[in-house]
Structures are given as structure tokens and as C-alpha cells.
Design a protein around this motif. Structure first.
Motif, PDB file in Angstrom:
ATOM      1  N   VAL A 265       0.757  -1.116   0.059  1.00 29.01           N
ATOM      2  CA  VAL A 265       0.221  -0.046  -0.272  1.00 29.01           C
ATOM      3  C   VAL A 265       0.843   1.245   0.044  1.00 29.01           C
ATOM      4  CG1 VAL A 265      -1.699   1.379   1.453  1.00 29.01           C
ATOM      5  CG2 VAL A 265      -1.655  -1.206   1.131  1.00 29.01           C
ATOM      6  N   ARG A 266       1.949   1.077   0.758  1.00 35.91           N
ATOM      7  CA  ARG A 266       2.746   2.364   0.770  1.00 35.91           C
ATOM      8  C   ARG A 266       3.400   2.610  -0.346  1.00 35.91           C
ATOM      9  NH1 ARG A 266       6.450   0.714   4.266  1.00 35.91           N
ATOM     10  NH2 ARG A 266       5.568   1.384   6.046  1.00 35.91           N
ATOM     11  N   ALA A 267       4.025   1.687  -1.090  1.00 37.21           N
ATOM     12  CA  ALA A 267       4.706   1.740  -2.593  1.00 37.21           C
ATOM     13  C   ALA A 267       3.617   2.096  -3.475  1.00 37.21           C
ATOM     14  CB  ALA A 267       5.390   0.526  -2.716  1.00 37.21           C
ATOM     15  N   ALA A 268       2.477   1.466  -3.643  1.00 35.96           N
ATOM     16  CA  ALA A 268       1.690   2.046  -4.501  1.00 35.96           C
ATOM     17  C   ALA A 268       1.162   3.485  -4.484  1.00 35.96           C
ATOM     18  CB  ALA A 268       0.296   1.063  -4.444  1.00 35.96           C
ATOM     19  N   ALA A 269       0.907   3.969  -3.135  1.00 37.83           N
ATOM     20  CA  ALA A 269       0.593   5.215  -3.050  1.00 37.83           C
ATOM     21  C   ALA A 269       1.494   5.999  -3.071  1.00 37.83           C
ATOM     22  CB  ALA A 269      -0.134   5.394  -1.602  1.00 37.83           C
ATOM     23  N   HIS A 270       2.807   5.825  -3.002  1.00 37.29           N
ATOM     24  CA  HIS A 270       3.786   6.820  -3.371  1.00 37.29           C
ATOM     25  C   HIS A 270       3.999   6.904  -4.717  1.00 37.29           C
ATOM     26  CE1 HIS A 270       7.761   8.599  -3.187  1.00 37.29           C
ATOM     27  NE2 HIS A 270       8.320   7.387  -3.969  1.00 37.29           N
ATOM     28  N   GLU A 271       4.055   5.873  -5.627  1.00 33.01           N
ATOM     29  CA  GLU A 271       4.101   5.930  -7.241  1.00 33.01           C
ATOM     30  C   GLU A 271       3.101   6.794  -7.486  1.00 33.01           C
ATOM     31  OE1 GLU A 271       6.810   5.300  -8.494  1.00 33.01           O
ATOM     32  OE2 GLU A 271       7.833   4.081  -7.290  1.00 33.01           O
ATOM     33  N   LEU A 272       1.671   6.305  -7.276  1.00 34.19           N
ATOM     34  CA  LEU A 272       0.698   7.045  -7.751  1.00 34.19           C
ATOM     35  C   LEU A 272       0.507   8.679  -7.449  1.00 34.19           C
ATOM     36  CD1 LEU A 272      -2.006   4.394  -7.333  1.00 34.19           C
ATOM     37  CD2 LEU A 272      -1.339   5.083  -9.490  1.00 34.19           C
ATOM     38  N   THR A 273       1.153   8.872  -6.154  1.00 37.02           N
ATOM     39  CA  THR A 273       0.882  10.363  -5.776  1.00 37.02           C
ATOM     40  C   THR A 273       2.007  11.139  -6.566  1.00 37.02           C
ATOM     41  OG1 THR A 273       0.233   9.723  -3.541  1.00 37.02           O
ATOM     42  CG2 THR A 273       1.125  11.839  -3.671  1.00 37.02           C
ATOM     43  N   SER A 274       3.171  10.451  -6.912  1.00 38.70           N
ATOM     44  CA  SER A 274       4.344  10.837  -7.476  1.00 38.70           C
ATOM     45  C   SER A 274       3.822  11.329  -8.970  1.00 38.70           C
ATOM     46  CB  SER A 274       5.599  10.058  -7.400  1.00 38.70           C
ATOM     47  OG  SER A 274       6.022   9.873  -6.119  1.00 38.70           O
ATOM     48  N   PHE A 275       3.135  10.216  -9.361  1.00 38.34           N
ATOM     49  CA  PHE A 275       2.736  10.366 -10.769  1.00 38.34           C
ATOM     50  C   PHE A 275       1.876  11.848 -11.036  1.00 38.34           C
ATOM     51  CE2 PHE A 275      -0.947   9.861 -13.802  1.00 38.34           C
ATOM     52  CZ  PHE A 275      -0.459   9.826 -14.934  1.00 38.34           C
ATOM     53  N   ALA A 276       0.734  11.892 -10.036  1.00 42.18           N
ATOM     54  CA  ALA A 276       0.006  12.942 -10.066  1.00 42.18           C
ATOM     55  C   ALA A 276       0.756  14.304  -9.885  1.00 42.18           C
ATOM     56  CB  ALA A 276      -0.943  12.915  -8.821  1.00 42.18           C
ATOM     57  N   LYS A 277       1.730  14.473  -9.082  1.00 42.12           N
ATOM     58  CA  LYS A 277       2.780  15.569  -9.030  1.00 42.12           C
ATOM     59  C   LYS A 277       3.654  16.012 -10.217  1.00 42.12           C
ATOM     60  CE  LYS A 277       1.139  16.425  -4.924  1.00 42.12           C
ATOM     61  NZ  LYS A 277      -0.049  17.411  -4.890  1.00 42.12           N
TER      62      LYS A 277
END
Length: 454
Positions: free
Chosen positions: A191-203
Motif C-alpha cells: 500500500v505504501r509503495a503503490a500510494a507513493h508511486e501514484l502520488t508522484s505520478f500526480a505531481k
């Protein structure tokens, strides 16, 4: 290991592996100095001497336009988001299973797509056919929303990089897995890895990403707490299965007010927004009854009137029961103690039940006086006037403390036909909203005035 040393020119910034008197890059003399490492410690555990790219700094006084927002047309959703959807924002939505998260987000995706945003809905829990069936039931089959059913983080990011959407909805983050993390989907690491990658994609790409999160038995979003820190906005979807009302509450919002709520009603055609939640919460209220009190509260920036219901009955057990729905049980115990210690009204040997009608949860201390009034009304079997609202905070000394936004509470009460209000003395005078006001200084005076005992 031998210590690695680097040198740089103070004139042009060129780097060298050893010192010399003259810079080969710019020709200056005596300008080469040894570079100090960024951090000390073992090379494998510290940053060492390797330097990064300097970042751009700006002043506090620099004027920057507020972020543009896209309005969905769902007024309650736009209110909770702070006025609309902000580009490059990450939003986390949590709620109990079956409460309506997927229904709400599918409706929101259709509205944003119709507003001109390129929208992709990625479902990890349902097949594409199931999502299409829901869209047909909601009358959204013609909405220009791209649909996918996938759980691989690598495949999802590859698709998003190629499609370059404006809005991405991931339902849910617990089903997404990254192949470089050695753990099962839904675990803390995944969950931590997926949330980090998707949030980084958004930014990085300027797309808005909405993540759906499961909740635990305690009502908190499952997974590591760091996920809530990563995202810009955290929304909770609340409601009772037995009620048709649903509350979308903003717990964290970097682009708008926190604790804002949006009220929806579950219907056969999906979630319908409720423009006047006070009228809806009080719609089932009948004739005055003992233990029934109307509380004028504030949720975010919106005044909301709800009914507080109390029942006090003799207990057949040695230990009296205290049951609370929609309010804090610890605060109920405090009010019972203050009533007994400061007003001489005991509740020993009595079961106490407290309920907030409509399935809404109240957290502000301004409800103290309304709860005390409901308890005393139920205990004395006396009804309060039906057209009276009550609010105020009770201190441990028995004094009544003023609360904020009193004028907005009174205006909302007047709009719904109430004619009088009981509130603490003090605070800003403000306007009465056309109501007859009864101001009380302490709890003892309130008990004597309203219930004829002191």
C-alpha cells in the motif's frame, strides 16, 4: 576503503578528482578547493560527497495565482473538495464496505468527464462488466469515461503515461500491487509503495488521482498512516446502513477547509445531493417527546440542525449501561458527572442511552448543553418546546462556555421555523436571527430555569 576526495572550482564550479593550482576549465588560479561531503558516516548508509541539483528558492512575498479548479456540478462534492478539483492533487477516500464509495466516484467521474477532463477509472475489485452495469443503472453509460480492470502497478502507470489523463480513479489502493515489493497485495509495504508511486505520478504529470481506501473495524483507513500524509486530501464516507443519508467528510484538505461535510441521499438512481441537510435530519421529527432536543451545530462552514435523543430508565443490572450512537462516550460520562457533582442530579442505578438522529456523527463540544437537556428531559419525563434549539459547551465547574459561529447557528434555526434558543451567556453578541434568546451562565441556572429545580 580509501577515502574519496573531490575538488571544485569556486569560479566556474567545475569538478576535479585532485587539487591543482589552475582550473583547466576557466583558467583561474588558486580557485580550486576541497568539497566537504553532504553527510558523514559509512558510504552505504549516508549521502556521502555526491551532490545533487540546486533547487529554486522563492520569497514568501512572491504572488502566485490560486490553483485552477474544475467544478463537477455535484455541489456537495465540490464543497467538500474546497470549491472543485485541483490539478495534480492526490485524494484518498475511505469508508465502510458497501457504503457507496464506488457509486459516488463513478458519478463524479462521469460529471468531471462531461466537464472536459480526460478521465480514467481503474477498478481492481470489480470486472469491467460490473462497472458498466452500475453505470447503466445510474444512467451514465454515455459518459466519456475510460474504464480498465487492473491491479499491476507497473501496467497501470505505463497506461497512464501513454494516455496522459486529467483525472484517475483507483478503486482500490489495497488491490494494487508492485512487482518490486516482496509481500502480498494489501500489505503495509504494498500500500505504501503503490500510494507513493501514484502520488508522484500526480505531481509529475499534473493529473488528479483519487485513491479508494478500505477501513478497519475502528473506522480508520487501513494501511500505513503515512499514506494519509502523502496525499493532499483525505475524505471519509460515513453513514448507517439503516438510513438513506450519507456524509462525505473532509478530514484533511490542503486546498480548502477541513471538517467540511457534504450530505447525500441514497436513492435507486444513485446518490442525490442534499442542499439543506438540516431539513432532512429533522424531517422525521414528530410531536415533542421527553428526551428529544434539537441541537444547532456547525460542520465545517455549514450550520446543521440535528435531533439529540436520550432515554433514561431504571437498570435491572448492578452496573448501569451507557450506550452512545453518533457522539463521544467519554464526553457523555463527563456530563453525567458534572450533573451529579454540580447540580445534585444523580444517574446512579439508571441506564442511559444517547442517539444522534439521522446517522450523523457529532464531535464538537458545543453539543454539551443539548445533551444535558436531553438527559434531564428523559429523566424527568418532561418535553421541551418543539420550536427551541439549544447549544453550548459545559465546563467541569458547571459553567457554560460560549461557542463559535453563534450567529450562523441562530440564522439556520430561524430559517427552519424555530422561534427560541437557549445558549450560554457571553461571547460575541451578534444577531439573534429573529429568535427569542435565553442566555444561561451555568448549568445550575439552566436546570432551575428549564426544569424548575436547582
Amino acid at each position: 576503503m580509501a577515502k574519496t576526495t573531490s575538488f571544485s572550482c569556486t569560479a566556474c564550479g567545475a569538478s576535479f578528482s585532485k587539487w591543482s593550482g589552475r582550473c583547466d576549465a576557466c583558467g583561474e588560479w588558486n580557485c580550486i578547493v576541497e568539497e566537504a561531503p553532504l553527510s558523514t558516516g559509512p558510504a552505504s548508509k549516508s549521502l556521502g560527497a555526491k551532490r545533487g541539483t540546486p533547487i529554486t528558492l522563492s520569497d514568501l512575498s512572491s504572488e502566485e495565482a490560486p490553483p485552477p479548479r474544475t467544478v463537477s456540478g455535484l455541489g456537495e462534492l465540490d464543497r467538500v473538495l474546497g470549491g472543485g478539483l485541483v490539478p495534480a492533487s492526490a485524494i484518498l477516500v475511505g469508508g465502510d464496505p458497501g457504503i457507496g464509495k464506488s457509486t459516488l466516484l463513478l458519478q463524479a467521474a462521469a460529471r468531471f468527464a462531461q466537464a472536459g477532463l480526460k478521465t480514467i477509472y481503474v477498478s481492481g475489485e470489480e470486472a469491467s462488466a460490473q462497472v458498466r452495469m452500475r453505470a447503466q443503472r445510474l444512467g451514465l453509460a454515455q459518459a466519456p469515461v475510460k474504464l480498465a480492470a487492473a491491479t499491476s502497478l507497473r501496467d497501470i502507470l505505463t497506461t497512464l503515461e501513454a494516455e496522459a489523463p486529467d483525472l484517475v480513479i483507483i478503486d482500490s489502493i489495497q488491490t494494487v500491487w508492485a512487482d518490486h515489493v516482496d509481500s502480498a497485495p494489501g500489505s503495509v509495504s504494498q500500500v505504501r509503495a503503490a500510494a507513493h508511486e501514484l502520488t508522484s505520478f500526480a505531481k509529475r504529470k499534473g493529473a488528479s488521482v483519487v485513491l479508494v481506501g478500505h477501513v478497519t473495524k475502528e473506522g480508520q483507513i487501513a494501511g500505513p498512516r503515512v499514506v494519509e500524509h502523502m496525499v493532499d486530501t483525505v475524505l471519509y464516507f460515513e453513514g448507517e446502513r439503516g438510513h438513506q443519508f450519507r456524509i462525505l467528510r473532509s478530514v484533511k484538505n490542503r486546498f480548502g477547509p477541513a471538517d467540511e461535510i457534504g450530505v447525500f441521499e441514497m436513492t435507486g438512481g444513485g446518490l442525490a445531493e442534499v442542499a439543506n441537510p438540516s431539513e432532512l435530519f429533522l424531517s422525521g421529527r414528530g410531536d415533542p417527546a421527553p428526551g428529544s432536543v434539537v441541537f444547532a451545530g456547525i460542520e465545517g462552514t455549514r450550520p446543521v440542525l440535528v435531533e439529540m435523543q436520550a432515554l433514561v430508565a431504571p437498570t435491572p443490572h448492578s452496573q448501569p449501561r451507557r450506550a452512545v450512537v453518533g457522539w463521544d462516550g467519554g464526553r457523555l460520562a463527563m456530563i453525567l458527572a458534572v450533573l451529579e457533582a454540580r447540580c445534585g442530579i444523580p444517574f446512579a442505578g439508571l441506564d442511559v442511552y444517547l442517539n444522534v438522529a439521522g446517522g450523523i456523527k457529532i464531535s464538537e463540544p458545543a453539543a454539551d448543553l443539548a445533551v444535558a437537556a436531553a438527559l434531564l428531559s428523559a429523566r424527568e419525563d418532561t418535553s421541551l418546546p418543539a420550536e427551541t434549539v439549544i447549544f453550548g459547551e459545559i465546563s467541569l465547574s458547571g459553567a457554560l462556555r460560549p461557542v463559535g459561529q453563534m450567529e450562523n447557528r441562530l440564522k439556520e434555526a430561524r430559517k427552519l421555523g424555530f422561534t427560541s434558543a437557549i445558549l450560554p451567556s457571553g461571547g460575541k453578541p451578534g444577531g439573534s436571527g429573529g429568535l427569542a434568546l435565553t442566555r444561561m451562565g451555568d448549568l445550575t441556572a439552566f436546570v432551575g430555569e428549564v426544569f424548575g429545580a436547582g
